[in-house]
Design a protein around this motif. Structure first.
Motif, PDB file in Angstrom:
ATOM      1  N   SER A 287      -0.254  13.974 -12.652  1.00 44.07           N
ATOM      2  CA  SER A 287       0.927  13.151 -12.353  1.00 44.07           C
ATOM      3  C   SER A 287       0.662  11.652 -12.493  1.00 44.07           C
ATOM      4  O   SER A 287       1.591  10.858 -12.445  1.00 44.07           O
ATOM      5  CB  SER A 287       1.414  13.440 -10.932  1.00 44.07           C
ATOM      6  N   LYS A 288      -0.600  11.269 -12.639  1.00 47.76           N
ATOM      7  CA  LYS A 288      -1.007   9.853 -12.704  1.00 47.76           C
ATOM      8  C   LYS A 288      -0.531   9.090 -11.470  1.00 47.76           C
ATOM      9  O   LYS A 288      -0.071   7.955 -11.563  1.00 47.76           O
ATOM     10  CB  LYS A 288      -0.512   9.192 -13.984  1.00 47.76           C
ATOM     11  N   LEU A 289      -0.637   9.755 -10.332  1.00 46.00           N
ATOM     12  CA  LEU A 289      -0.273   9.147  -9.050  1.00 46.00           C
ATOM     13  C   LEU A 289      -1.546   8.894  -8.262  1.00 46.00           C
ATOM     14  O   LEU A 289      -2.358   9.801  -8.077  1.00 46.00           O
ATOM     15  CB  LEU A 289       0.657  10.069  -8.265  1.00 46.00           C
ATOM     16  N   MET A 290      -1.723   7.663  -7.826  1.00 49.11           N
ATOM     17  CA  MET A 290      -2.893   7.310  -7.025  1.00 49.11           C
ATOM     18  C   MET A 290      -2.445   7.009  -5.603  1.00 49.11           C
ATOM     19  O   MET A 290      -1.474   6.290  -5.388  1.00 49.11           O
ATOM     20  CB  MET A 290      -3.610   6.097  -7.599  1.00 49.11           C
ATOM     21  N   GLU A 291      -3.156   7.568  -4.647  1.00 51.32           N
ATOM     22  CA  GLU A 291      -2.914   7.306  -3.232  1.00 51.32           C
ATOM     23  C   GLU A 291      -4.105   6.537  -2.682  1.00 51.32           C
ATOM     24  O   GLU A 291      -5.238   6.986  -2.781  1.00 51.32           O
ATOM     25  CB  GLU A 291      -2.753   8.621  -2.468  1.00 51.32           C
ATOM     26  N   ALA A 292      -3.856   5.365  -2.139  1.00 53.12           N
ATOM     27  CA  ALA A 292      -4.894   4.547  -1.519  1.00 53.12           C
ATOM     28  C   ALA A 292      -4.647   4.575  -0.012  1.00 53.12           C
ATOM     29  O   ALA A 292      -3.505   4.427   0.430  1.00 53.12           O
ATOM     30  CB  ALA A 292      -4.853   3.129  -2.045  1.00 53.12           C
ATOM     31  N   ASP A 293      -5.713   4.765   0.767  1.00 52.58           N
ATOM     32  CA  ASP A 293      -5.578   4.890   2.217  1.00 52.58           C
ATOM     33  C   ASP A 293      -6.617   4.040   2.939  1.00 52.58           C
ATOM     34  O   ASP A 293      -7.663   3.719   2.379  1.00 52.58           O
ATOM     35  CB  ASP A 293      -5.769   6.354   2.651  1.00 52.58           C
ATOM     36  N   ASN A 294      -6.303   3.754   4.183  1.00 53.86           N
ATOM     37  CA  ASN A 294      -7.223   3.097   5.112  1.00 53.86           C
ATOM     38  C   ASN A 294      -7.563   1.676   4.676  1.00 53.86           C
ATOM     39  O   ASN A 294      -8.369   1.467   3.785  1.00 53.86           O
ATOM     40  CB  ASN A 294      -8.511   3.904   5.306  1.00 53.86           C
ATOM     41  N   ASN A 295      -6.913   0.741   5.329  1.00 49.54           N
ATOM     42  CA  ASN A 295      -7.182  -0.674   5.089  1.00 49.54           C
ATOM     43  C   ASN A 295      -6.939  -1.058   3.630  1.00 49.54           C
ATOM     44  O   ASN A 295      -7.810  -1.590   2.949  1.00 49.54           O
ATOM     45  CB  ASN A 295      -8.604  -1.025   5.525  1.00 49.54           C
ATOM     46  N   VAL A 296      -5.720  -0.796   3.154  1.00 49.66           N
ATOM     47  CA  VAL A 296      -5.351  -1.096   1.773  1.00 49.66           C
ATOM     48  C   VAL A 296      -4.930  -2.565   1.693  1.00 49.66           C
ATOM     49  O   VAL A 296      -4.115  -3.033   2.481  1.00 49.66           O
ATOM     50  CB  VAL A 296      -4.192  -0.199   1.299  1.00 49.66           C
ATOM     51  N   ARG A 297      -5.504  -3.275   0.714  1.00 48.20           N
ATOM     52  CA  ARG A 297      -5.210  -4.683   0.517  1.00 48.20           C
ATOM     53  C   ARG A 297      -4.879  -4.920  -0.954  1.00 48.20           C
ATOM     54  O   ARG A 297      -5.621  -4.487  -1.831  1.00 48.20           O
ATOM     55  CB  ARG A 297      -6.418  -5.539   0.924  1.00 48.20           C
ATOM     56  N   VAL A 298      -3.765  -5.614  -1.198  1.00 46.59           N
ATOM     57  CA  VAL A 298      -3.358  -5.952  -2.555  1.00 46.59           C
ATOM     58  C   VAL A 298      -3.108  -7.454  -2.600  1.00 46.59           C
ATOM     59  O   VAL A 298      -2.505  -8.018  -1.689  1.00 46.59           O
ATOM     60  CB  VAL A 298      -2.061  -5.198  -2.960  1.00 46.59           C
ATOM     61  N   VAL A 299      -3.582  -8.105  -3.661  1.00 49.22           N
ATOM     62  CA  VAL A 299      -3.332  -9.528  -3.875  1.00 49.22           C
ATOM     63  C   VAL A 299      -2.760  -9.671  -5.279  1.00 49.22           C
ATOM     64  O   VAL A 299      -3.315  -9.132  -6.243  1.00 49.22           O
ATOM     65  CB  VAL A 299      -4.636 -10.362  -3.755  1.00 49.22           C
ATOM     66  N   ASN A 300      -1.633 -10.399  -5.411  1.00 50.69           N
ATOM     67  CA  ASN A 300      -1.046 -10.606  -6.738  1.00 50.69           C
ATOM     68  C   ASN A 300      -1.479 -11.950  -7.318  1.00 50.69           C
ATOM     69  O   ASN A 300      -2.212 -12.710  -6.673  1.00 50.69           O
ATOM     70  CB  ASN A 300       0.484 -10.452  -6.707  1.00 50.69           C
ATOM     71  N   ARG A 301      -1.026 -12.241  -8.517  1.00 49.92           N
ATOM     72  CA  ARG A 301      -1.467 -13.464  -9.204  1.00 49.92           C
ATOM     73  C   ARG A 301      -0.997 -14.734  -8.516  1.00 49.92           C
ATOM     74  O   ARG A 301      -1.543 -15.814  -8.733  1.00 49.92           O
ATOM     75  CB  ARG A 301      -1.020 -13.446 -10.660  1.00 49.92           C
ATOM     76  N   LYS A 302       0.034 -14.640  -7.660  1.00 52.59           N
ATOM     77  CA  LYS A 302       0.510 -15.804  -6.907  1.00 52.59           C
ATOM     78  C   LYS A 302      -0.271 -16.004  -5.608  1.00 52.59           C
ATOM     79  O   LYS A 302      -0.024 -16.950  -4.885  1.00 52.59           O
ATOM     80  CB  LYS A 302       1.999 -15.652  -6.589  1.00 52.59           C
ATOM     81  N   GLY A 303      -1.201 -15.088  -5.331  1.00 48.38           N
ATOM     82  CA  GLY A 303      -1.986 -15.182  -4.100  1.00 48.38           C
ATOM     83  C   GLY A 303      -1.323 -14.526  -2.907  1.00 48.38           C
ATOM     84  O   GLY A 303      -1.831 -14.607  -1.790  1.00 48.38           O
ATOM     85  N   GLU A 304      -0.195 -13.855  -3.112  1.00 49.18           N
ATOM     86  CA  GLU A 304       0.473 -13.144  -2.025  1.00 49.18           C
ATOM     87  C   GLU A 304      -0.330 -11.897  -1.684  1.00 49.18           C
ATOM     88  O   GLU A 304      -0.837 -11.209  -2.577  1.00 49.18           O
ATOM     89  CB  GLU A 304       1.902 -12.776  -2.435  1.00 49.18           C
ATOM     90  N   LYS A 305      -0.443 -11.609  -0.371  1.00 54.11           N
ATOM     91  CA  LYS A 305      -1.313 -10.526   0.088  1.00 54.11           C
ATOM     92  C   LYS A 305      -0.502  -9.458   0.809  1.00 54.11           C
ATOM     93  O   LYS A 305       0.329  -9.763   1.661  1.00 54.11           O
ATOM     94  CB  LYS A 305      -2.371 -11.078   1.035  1.00 54.11           C
ATOM     95  N   LEU A 306      -0.784  -8.216   0.471  1.00 59.96           N
ATOM     96  CA  LEU A 306      -0.174  -7.054   1.114  1.00 59.96           C
ATOM     97  C   LEU A 306      -1.262  -6.296   1.854  1.00 59.96           C
ATOM     98  O   LEU A 306      -2.319  -6.036   1.285  1.00 59.96           O
ATOM     99  CB  LEU A 306       0.475  -6.142   0.068  1.00 59.96           C
ATOM    100  N   ASN A 307      -0.998  -5.941   3.117  1.00 57.82           N
ATOM    101  CA  ASN A 307      -1.896  -5.086   3.890  1.00 57.82           C
ATOM    102  C   ASN A 307      -1.093  -3.907   4.419  1.00 57.82           C
ATOM    103  O   ASN A 307       0.014  -4.086   4.941  1.00 57.82           O
ATOM    104  CB  ASN A 307      -2.509  -5.841   5.077  1.00 57.82           C
ATOM    105  N   THR A 308      -1.647  -2.707   4.288  1.00 59.39           N
ATOM    106  CA  THR A 308      -1.017  -1.498   4.795  1.00 59.39           C
ATOM    107  C   THR A 308      -2.086  -0.423   4.955  1.00 59.39           C
ATOM    108  O   THR A 308      -3.230  -0.609   4.548  1.00 59.39           O
ATOM    109  CB  THR A 308       0.128  -1.032   3.871  1.00 59.39           C
ATOM    110  N   GLU A 309      -1.717   0.707   5.530  1.00 55.78           N
ATOM    111  CA  GLU A 309      -2.675   1.799   5.706  1.00 55.78           C
ATOM    112  C   GLU A 309      -2.568   2.858   4.618  1.00 55.78           C
ATOM    113  O   GLU A 309      -3.436   3.694   4.471  1.00 55.78           O
ATOM    114  CB  GLU A 309      -2.501   2.451   7.085  1.00 55.78           C
ATOM    115  N   GLN A 310      -1.468   2.836   3.844  1.00 56.51           N
ATOM    116  CA  GLN A 310      -1.309   3.814   2.769  1.00 56.51           C
ATOM    117  C   GLN A 310      -0.421   3.209   1.690  1.00 56.51           C
ATOM    118  O   GLN A 310       0.595   2.580   1.995  1.00 56.51           O
ATOM    119  CB  GLN A 310      -0.685   5.103   3.292  1.00 56.51           C
TER     120      GLN A 310
END
Length: 194
Positions: free
Chosen positions: A110-133
């Protein structure tokens, strides 16, 4: 002939032995079921992995992980049991996003990725996302979650439940905003001090 006390001890020993036998049989059957399940066939393990994915002679992503496990069967998947770190690249070969997670699993079909536990995403503008899943649907080029999220921009921190975004996390929508905190810019702090 056994005394009453001896008879009690003998019954306790018989009960304990029978219990241990049943527990060990149950554990062994669980192990056998786990090992022989068709979609649990471990094919390959890679430690201290560093993988670069290129498309049309351009780097698209660079993934590192302490351990990657490849499973085959009717529903093949890749497991990152000790977490992963991914840099995403734009067409100019510059990093335009980053993802970290303590655990991840990618379904190959399915090409679906699940990321869990202390997930952090940063975009090119420097905006940060934190979540658990967080889910990344490569086919639809979307990331999403229904878990609690925190997004920090240059001007505010947004709290909410759930998020839908494009895959580079530059256009996102929080499904249920809980609150927003406005941040002072460094220039405003300097004005207040004068």
């Amino acid at each position: 002939m056994l005394t009453q006390k001896g008879n009690y001890i003998l019954r306790c020993l018989v009960f304990l032995t029978a219990t241990l036998f049943l527990v060990s049989c149950e554990n062994n059957m669980n192990t056998v079921n786990l090992m022989t399940a068709p979609d649990k066939n471990l094919r390959e393990v890679e430690d201290n992995a560093s993988i670069v994915y290129n498309d049309s002679a351009r780097t698209k992503l660079h993934l590192t992980a302490p351990r990657i496990e490849y499973y085959e069967g009717p529903a093949p998947y890749i497991l990152f049991p000790k977490g992963t770190s991914i840099d995403f690249y734009d067409d100019s070969n510059k990093v335009n996003g980053h993802l970290d997670a303590n655990y991840a699993k990618r379904d190959i079909n399915s090409k679906l990725m699940e990321a869990d536990n202390n997930v952090r995403v940063v975009n090119r503008k420097g905006e940060k996302l934190n979540t658990e899943q967080l889910f990344w649907d490569e086919g639809k080029q979307k990331i999403y979650t229904n878990k609690y999220v925190t997004i920090q921009t240059a001007k505010q921190i947004i709290y909410g439940d759930g998020l839908v975004s494009n895959e580079d996390f530059t256009q996102y929508r929080i499904t249920n905003i809980r609150g927003t905190i406005q941040l002072d810019s460094p220039e405003e702090n300097d004005k207040d001090k004068k």
